[in-house]
Design a protein around this motif. Structure first.
Motif, PDB file in Angstrom:
ATOM      1  N   GLN A 124     -38.281 -75.940 -88.057  1.00  0.00           N
ATOM      2  CA  GLN A 124     -36.329 -76.064 -88.629  1.00  0.00           C
ATOM      3  C   GLN A 124     -35.653 -75.385 -87.558  1.00  0.00           C
ATOM      4  O   GLN A 124     -36.128 -74.542 -87.167  1.00  0.00           O
ATOM      5  CB  GLN A 124     -36.122 -74.650 -89.962  1.00  0.00           C
ATOM      6  N   GLY A 125     -34.296 -76.795 -87.250  1.00  0.00           N
ATOM      7  CA  GLY A 125     -33.476 -76.247 -86.334  1.00  0.00           C
ATOM      8  C   GLY A 125     -33.962 -76.643 -85.655  1.00  0.00           C
ATOM      9  O   GLY A 125     -35.056 -78.033 -85.198  1.00  0.00           O
ATOM     10  N   ARG A 126     -34.032 -75.889 -84.156  1.00  0.00           N
ATOM     11  CA  ARG A 126     -34.677 -75.835 -82.899  1.00  0.00           C
ATOM     12  C   ARG A 126     -35.638 -74.422 -82.699  1.00  0.00           C
ATOM     13  O   ARG A 126     -36.447 -74.113 -81.414  1.00  0.00           O
ATOM     14  CB  ARG A 126     -33.488 -75.051 -81.666  1.00  0.00           C
ATOM     15  N   GLN A 127     -36.194 -74.502 -83.898  1.00  0.00           N
ATOM     16  CA  GLN A 127     -37.587 -73.948 -84.182  1.00  0.00           C
ATOM     17  C   GLN A 127     -39.194 -73.676 -84.837  1.00  0.00           C
ATOM     18  O   GLN A 127     -38.740 -74.888 -84.926  1.00  0.00           O
ATOM     19  CB  GLN A 127     -37.161 -72.706 -85.258  1.00  0.00           C
ATOM     20  N   PHE A 128     -39.544 -73.865 -83.592  1.00  0.00           N
ATOM     21  CA  PHE A 128     -41.406 -73.605 -84.026  1.00  0.00           C
ATOM     22  C   PHE A 128     -42.092 -72.509 -84.907  1.00  0.00           C
ATOM     23  O   PHE A 128     -41.632 -71.336 -83.735  1.00  0.00           O
ATOM     24  CB  PHE A 128     -41.995 -74.778 -83.331  1.00  0.00           C
ATOM     25  N   ARG A 129     -43.422 -72.737 -85.677  1.00  0.00           N
ATOM     26  CA  ARG A 129     -43.412 -70.749 -85.994  1.00  0.00           C
ATOM     27  C   ARG A 129     -44.939 -71.788 -86.210  1.00  0.00           C
ATOM     28  O   ARG A 129     -45.222 -72.658 -87.050  1.00  0.00           O
ATOM     29  CB  ARG A 129     -42.700 -70.111 -86.937  1.00  0.00           C
ATOM     30  N   LEU A 130     -46.306 -71.564 -85.303  1.00  0.00           N
ATOM     31  CA  LEU A 130     -47.574 -71.354 -85.688  1.00  0.00           C
ATOM     32  C   LEU A 130     -47.680 -70.545 -87.161  1.00  0.00           C
ATOM     33  O   LEU A 130     -47.382 -69.148 -87.313  1.00  0.00           O
ATOM     34  CB  LEU A 130     -48.256 -70.806 -85.367  1.00  0.00           C
ATOM     35  N   MET A 131     -47.566 -71.537 -88.583  1.00  0.00           N
ATOM     36  CA  MET A 131     -48.271 -70.695 -89.320  1.00  0.00           C
ATOM     37  C   MET A 131     -49.344 -69.819 -89.916  1.00  0.00           C
ATOM     38  O   MET A 131     -49.489 -68.856 -90.520  1.00  0.00           O
ATOM     39  CB  MET A 131     -47.911 -71.525 -90.960  1.00  0.00           C
ATOM     40  N   GLU A 132     -50.385 -70.205 -88.884  1.00  0.00           N
ATOM     41  CA  GLU A 132     -51.789 -70.216 -89.669  1.00  0.00           C
ATOM     42  C   GLU A 132     -52.141 -69.466 -87.900  1.00  0.00           C
ATOM     43  O   GLU A 132     -52.350 -70.653 -87.021  1.00  0.00           O
ATOM     44  CB  GLU A 132     -53.024 -70.810 -89.971  1.00  0.00           C
ATOM     45  N   PRO A 133     -52.975 -68.486 -87.737  1.00  0.00           N
ATOM     46  CA  PRO A 133     -54.720 -69.015 -86.985  1.00  0.00           C
ATOM     47  C   PRO A 133     -55.078 -70.484 -86.187  1.00  0.00           C
ATOM     48  O   PRO A 133     -55.287 -70.157 -87.389  1.00  0.00           O
ATOM     49  CB  PRO A 133     -54.972 -67.826 -86.433  1.00  0.00           C
ATOM     50  N   ALA A 134     -55.012 -70.436 -84.880  1.00  0.00           N
ATOM     51  CA  ALA A 134     -55.810 -71.874 -84.673  1.00  0.00           C
ATOM     52  C   ALA A 134     -56.913 -71.812 -83.841  1.00  0.00           C
ATOM     53  O   ALA A 134     -56.515 -71.055 -82.790  1.00  0.00           O
ATOM     54  CB  ALA A 134     -54.904 -72.742 -84.580  1.00  0.00           C
ATOM     55  N   ARG A 135     -58.371 -72.226 -83.266  1.00  0.00           N
ATOM     56  CA  ARG A 135     -58.986 -72.308 -82.446  1.00  0.00           C
ATOM     57  C   ARG A 135     -58.883 -73.363 -81.974  1.00  0.00           C
ATOM     58  O   ARG A 135     -59.183 -75.041 -82.944  1.00  0.00           O
ATOM     59  CB  ARG A 135     -60.126 -72.294 -82.406  1.00  0.00           C
ATOM     60  N   ILE A 136     -58.155 -73.957 -80.959  1.00  0.00           N
ATOM     61  CA  ILE A 136     -58.930 -75.222 -79.813  1.00  0.00           C
ATOM     62  C   ILE A 136     -59.866 -75.091 -79.117  1.00  0.00           C
ATOM     63  O   ILE A 136     -59.468 -75.096 -78.045  1.00  0.00           O
ATOM     64  CB  ILE A 136     -56.979 -75.449 -79.546  1.00  0.00           C
ATOM     65  N   THR A 151     -50.289 -66.874 -82.739  1.00  0.00           N
ATOM     66  CA  THR A 151     -49.567 -66.534 -82.202  1.00  0.00           C
ATOM     67  C   THR A 151     -48.681 -67.606 -81.496  1.00  0.00           C
ATOM     68  O   THR A 151     -49.248 -67.345 -79.784  1.00  0.00           O
ATOM     69  CB  THR A 151     -48.401 -65.408 -81.863  1.00  0.00           C
ATOM     70  N   PHE A 152     -47.527 -68.392 -81.796  1.00  0.00           N
ATOM     71  CA  PHE A 152     -46.645 -69.547 -81.217  1.00  0.00           C
ATOM     72  C   PHE A 152     -45.587 -69.451 -82.009  1.00  0.00           C
ATOM     73  O   PHE A 152     -45.457 -70.126 -82.240  1.00  0.00           O
ATOM     74  CB  PHE A 152     -47.945 -71.293 -81.154  1.00  0.00           C
ATOM     75  N   ARG A 153     -44.560 -69.205 -81.416  1.00  0.00           N
ATOM     76  CA  ARG A 153     -42.972 -69.545 -81.650  1.00  0.00           C
ATOM     77  C   ARG A 153     -42.227 -69.376 -80.694  1.00  0.00           C
ATOM     78  O   ARG A 153     -42.611 -69.603 -79.286  1.00  0.00           O
ATOM     79  CB  ARG A 153     -42.334 -68.140 -81.980  1.00  0.00           C
ATOM     80  N   VAL A 154     -41.107 -70.713 -80.598  1.00  0.00           N
ATOM     81  CA  VAL A 154     -40.235 -71.343 -79.919  1.00  0.00           C
ATOM     82  C   VAL A 154     -38.985 -71.163 -80.877  1.00  0.00           C
ATOM     83  O   VAL A 154     -38.690 -72.094 -82.042  1.00  0.00           O
ATOM     84  CB  VAL A 154     -40.684 -73.134 -79.752  1.00  0.00           C
ATOM     85  N   ARG A 155     -38.146 -71.731 -79.685  1.00  0.00           N
ATOM     86  CA  ARG A 155     -36.864 -70.940 -80.969  1.00  0.00           C
ATOM     87  C   ARG A 155     -35.959 -71.497 -79.909  1.00  0.00           C
ATOM     88  O   ARG A 155     -35.744 -71.253 -78.611  1.00  0.00           O
ATOM     89  CB  ARG A 155     -36.024 -69.740 -80.878  1.00  0.00           C
ATOM     90  N   ASN A 156     -34.108 -72.264 -79.976  1.00  0.00           N
ATOM     91  CA  ASN A 156     -33.607 -73.127 -78.858  1.00  0.00           C
ATOM     92  C   ASN A 156     -34.452 -73.828 -78.216  1.00  0.00           C
ATOM     93  O   ASN A 156     -33.730 -73.931 -76.913  1.00  0.00           O
ATOM     94  CB  ASN A 156     -33.146 -71.911 -78.233  1.00  0.00           C
ATOM     95  N   ALA A 157     -34.834 -74.661 -78.861  1.00  0.00           N
ATOM     96  CA  ALA A 157     -35.898 -75.479 -78.340  1.00  0.00           C
ATOM     97  C   ALA A 157     -34.841 -76.735 -77.777  1.00  0.00           C
ATOM     98  O   ALA A 157     -34.442 -77.013 -78.083  1.00  0.00           O
ATOM     99  CB  ALA A 157     -36.659 -76.111 -78.486  1.00  0.00           C
ATOM    100  N   GLY A 158     -34.923 -77.478 -76.464  1.00  0.00           N
ATOM    101  CA  GLY A 158     -34.243 -78.499 -75.906  1.00  0.00           C
ATOM    102  C   GLY A 158     -32.930 -77.621 -75.427  1.00  0.00           C
ATOM    103  O   GLY A 158     -32.018 -78.646 -75.197  1.00  0.00           O
ATOM    104  N   LEU A 159     -32.407 -75.793 -75.579  1.00  0.00           N
ATOM    105  CA  LEU A 159     -31.325 -75.654 -74.501  1.00  0.00           C
ATOM    106  C   LEU A 159     -32.060 -74.582 -73.408  1.00  0.00           C
ATOM    107  O   LEU A 159     -32.872 -74.329 -73.726  1.00  0.00           O
ATOM    108  CB  LEU A 159     -30.768 -74.765 -76.286  1.00  0.00           C
ATOM    109  N   PRO A 160     -30.805 -74.239 -72.869  1.00  0.00           N
ATOM    110  CA  PRO A 160     -31.036 -73.547 -71.668  1.00  0.00           C
ATOM    111  C   PRO A 160     -31.460 -72.158 -72.642  1.00  0.00           C
ATOM    112  O   PRO A 160     -32.417 -71.200 -71.378  1.00  0.00           O
ATOM    113  CB  PRO A 160     -29.590 -73.443 -70.974  1.00  0.00           C
ATOM    114  N   SER A 161     -31.396 -71.910 -73.095  1.00  0.00           N
ATOM    115  CA  SER A 161     -31.219 -70.974 -73.958  1.00  0.00           C
ATOM    116  C   SER A 161     -32.829 -70.403 -74.600  1.00  0.00           C
ATOM    117  O   SER A 161     -33.630 -69.445 -75.387  1.00  0.00           O
ATOM    118  CB  SER A 161     -30.395 -69.890 -75.014  1.00  0.00           C
ATOM    119  N   VAL A 162     -34.360 -71.465 -73.775  1.00  0.00           N
ATOM    120  CA  VAL A 162     -35.178 -71.617 -74.774  1.00  0.00           C
ATOM    121  C   VAL A 162     -35.876 -70.446 -74.608  1.00  0.00           C
ATOM    122  O   VAL A 162     -36.228 -69.845 -73.815  1.00  0.00           O
ATOM    123  CB  VAL A 162     -35.953 -72.956 -74.135  1.00  0.00           C
TER     124      VAL A 162
END
Length: 729
Positions: free
Chosen positions: A457-469, A480-491
């Protein structure tokens, strides 16, 4: 025979002049001359056999003519008429016609019309040369209407036919082009000062254009036909086509300050290039239809458009373009029925990736979904992935059977603002996304089947459930894996994960490193990035060479900048030297090694500072043996290489392949590209032991250089690990 001459008009009232000019300027000049002569002869001098009418100058709005003469003979039924115009000038067309001649073998003089059905018109036009046309002219005596038709106009090797009608209520016309060369047509348009793009082009036009309007205004037009073998390009080469053929249907209607349009274009032959996109229409035929309006020449509203690009894309929608804006797409509602691979990759994506490592991807599957843009900004994206496969062929990027849905909404998330640790908001409007794949690889690391549940949503990414890779023979468990302000210097991002043990041997094989045993695993807690700095809130641990490696105080500045800086401290505990030295071709050493690299600093991934000490642990009770090659390599590092080589080459030492040692070690404090060296203990004359021998045969390796140039030392270490080592005879 009678001769009628019309000289310049005597002075008349302003009203009479205005009425005369208004009448003259609403008719074509050739017909005017014939009609005027016919009317005079029919009504005033019906008894004479022939007459000559001469007009020195006549003008109307948008045209003028001089040296006009009409010769008429009056047989019993029909009149014979010949007209000559010395000079006809049409400023709006930037054209001057000279020596225009009109021959009418049978001028029909009836109560309702004056007509000539088989006229011959000869004229000299600068842009087309001398032309000889067949013409049909009909003048309505009651309503003042005029109908004309011309055939045989030559444009290059092609032919043009023109029909038109002029009435008080307006005019209509039809122009038919038959195999008219595009370059000749463009040359003609340029002579009429028509606005054209700066391109050179060849090909043929088979088109029918019909139009209607009032005075100089067009109210409606229709175009049907084909452009064949169009080969064109602009000067910069950013636009080009090769043997492109198009079927065109277009309807235009003028209302107030806007044009309504309904355009359909189809092509299944030729190639087109609009930098950087290249499409081969012979492989992937295309059909496009658009309905809408053009306002003030700047704003285009698409009420509906439909695109069918065979085996590439099918889409429909509506939108608005503002042509004078840097980002012209202002509004868009797109329904993407299907984006098919590999056609979509080859046509749309590959040209954009030609200078990257993804220029030769193998792709399959399809995408579908919707997208919306408002006021030039994306608002929502909903995509459906159906068995999408992407493979770069070298293992850096490979995902097979990617399925699921991705949803994105541009409204800013209210989940915790700048707090990475905040829980997800209950009022998030975006639908949860889910993507899963059957396998693949990333940067050479094999990936197993995985599934991610997340939200964007917007420039935010959030893992909603635990995941195994699954990765190689281990896995990454993402908590937990969260990203905010993706694509900005303040990422910023936050990762909490557990690295399930992964074979070091398989990691080395994947990265092309020397292979050795061990595993890498541990907890990755609070790996975060804020304000351009990556930090780790815990310690990374790895088990290698039957010992432990611990990484702490990890810090990475400007990770995506031009000059990244990396900081950490590394501790080594009881590593087995035999597999380690074998892996790096250093020469065989047995025993254990401990130590630390404190204050490690890398600038652009090159070491610039650290305080390192490696040594034999005091409690090591394993067997200590060192080969001739390892002895010489260690000696070369400490500046005693020549003495070591001499010792190994002479006396009884040359008969031994390896030697006992008591302990070994080295330290280096790097600063300003100088490494301050030391060993495991002091030796005579201010030197230091790198290897302290034991028993018989015994050999000591003594270092003499206290300050060593770091770049030179790096080159020596590289040479040591890459060479085959000395041969002692």
């Amino acid at each position: 025979m009678a001769l009628v001459m019309i000289a310049p008009m005597p002075s008349v009232s302003r009203l009479q002049q205005s009425q005369s000019i208004r009448s003259i300027r609403t008719r074509y000049l050739a017909a005017t001359a014939m009609i005027a002569g016919g009317v005079v002869l029919a009504t005033a001098v019906r008894a004479v056999d022939d007459a000559t009418l001469h007009i020195e100058h006549v003008a109307g709005e948008g045209w003028s003519a001089s040296d006009v003469s009409v010769e008429m003979g009056l047989p019993k039924d029909n009149a014979l008429a010949r007209a000559r115009i010395g000079r006809l000038h049409v400023p709006a067309l930037s054209q001057t016609f000279s020596d225009v001649r009109i021959d009418c073998p049978a001028l029909e003089l009836r109560a309702d019309v004056i007509a000539c059905s088989k006229a011959r018109v000869v004229a000299e036009l600068a842009s087309l040369g001398k032309q000889s046309l067949e013409a049909r002219l009909i003048y309505g005596r009651a309503d003042g209407s005029l109908n004309v038709a011309f055939q045989g106009l030559r444009v290059g090797e092609g032919r043009v036919a023109i029909q038109g009608a002029l009435r008080d209520s307006g005019w209509n016309a039809q122009v038919r082009l038959q195999r008219v060369p595009i370059d000749a047509l463009m040359k003609l348009a340029m002579s009429f000062k028509a606005p054209l793009p700066a391109v050179s082009a060849t090909g043929l036009a088979d088109l029918t254009v019909t139009a209607r309007g009032v005075e100089t205004n067009i109210s409606a037009a229709k175009v049907e036909g084909a452009i064949v073998d169009l080969t064109a390009n602009n000067e910069s080469g950013s636009l080009a086509s090769d043997k492109l053929s198009l079927q065109v249907q277009a309807e235009l209607r003028s209302l107030a300050r806007q044009w309504q349009f309904d355009v359909a274009v189809q092509s299944s032959q030729g190639q087109a290039f609009a930098q950087p996109i290249f499409v081969d229409l012979g492989v992937h035929a295309i059909s496009l239809r658009a309905q809408g309006k053009l306002v003030d020449g700047k704003s285009v509203t698409l009420d509906r458009f439909v695109l069918d690009h065979a085996d590439v894309a099918r889409a429909s929608g509506r939108g608005r373009l503002q042509l004078d804006q840097e980002q012209p797409v202002r509004d868009l509602e797109l329904d993407l029925t299907a984006l098919k691979f590999p056609g979509a990759y080859e046509s749309y994506l590959q040209p954009l990736l030609i200078d990257t490592n993804f220029k030769s991807l193998q792709t399959a599957g399809s995408l579908g979904g919707t997208m919306s843009i408002a006021e030039g900004q994306p608002q929502r994206i909903d995509l459906r992935f159906d068995d999408v496969t992407v493979d770069d062929g070298v293992g850096n990027l490979n995902l097979s059977a990617l399925n699921g849905d991705w949803h994105w909404l541009d409204e800013p998330s209210q989940a915790g603002g700048d707090d990475d640790d905040a829980p997800p908001a209950r009022n998030m409007q975006v639908q949860q996304s889910q993507l899963k794949w059957q396998g693949g690889s990333l940067l050479g690391l094999a990936l197993g089947p995985s599934e991610l549940d997340f939200s964007t949503q917007g420039r935010q990414f959030r893992l909603m459930e635990p995941a195994r890779i699954p990765v190689l023979d281990g896995a990454i468990d993402l908590e937990t894996f969260r990203v905010r302000n993706a694509g900005l210097p303040s990422v910023a991002f936050l990762v909490d994960a557990t690295l399930q043990p992964i074979s070091v041997q398989q990691l080395c094989k994947a990265f092309g490193w020397p292979e050795f045993g061990g595993t890498v695993g541990g907890v990755i807690s609070k790996l975060r990035m804020r304000e351009g700095v990556v930090t780790l809130g815990t310690t990374l641990r790895a088990q290698v060479f039957d010992g432990d490696v611990t990484i702490s105080d990890l810090r990475l500045e400007q990770p995506f900048g031009q000059w990244p800086r990396f900081y950490s401290s590394i501790a080594l505990d009881s590593l087995d030297l035999e597999p380690m030295t074998s892996a790096f071709s250093f020469g065989r050493i047995t025993g254990r090694l401990s130590g630390a690299i404190n204050g490690l600093q890398l600038f652009n991934w090159t070491p610039v500072a650290f305080d390192a000490r490696l040594y034999t642990p005091a409690d090591d009770r394993s067997r200590h043996r060192i080969s001739q090659r390892a002895v010489e390599n260690i000696g070369s590092i400490g500046g005693g290489g020549a003495g070591v080589t001499a010792a190994l080459s002479g006396g009884v030492m040359r008969f031994f392949d390896d030697f006992n040692y008591d302990r070994l070690g080295i330290s280096c404090r790097l600063q300003n590209e100088v490494c301050v060296m030391d060993g495991v203990g002091p030796a005579q004359n201010g030197n230091y032991y790198l290897v302290k021998g034991k028993g018989l045969p015994r050999i000591d390796v003594i270092g003499s250089s206290r300050r060593v140039d770091w770049p030179r030392l790096v080159q020596q270490l590289l040479a040591v690990t890459e060479s085959g080592g000395p041969v002692v005879r």
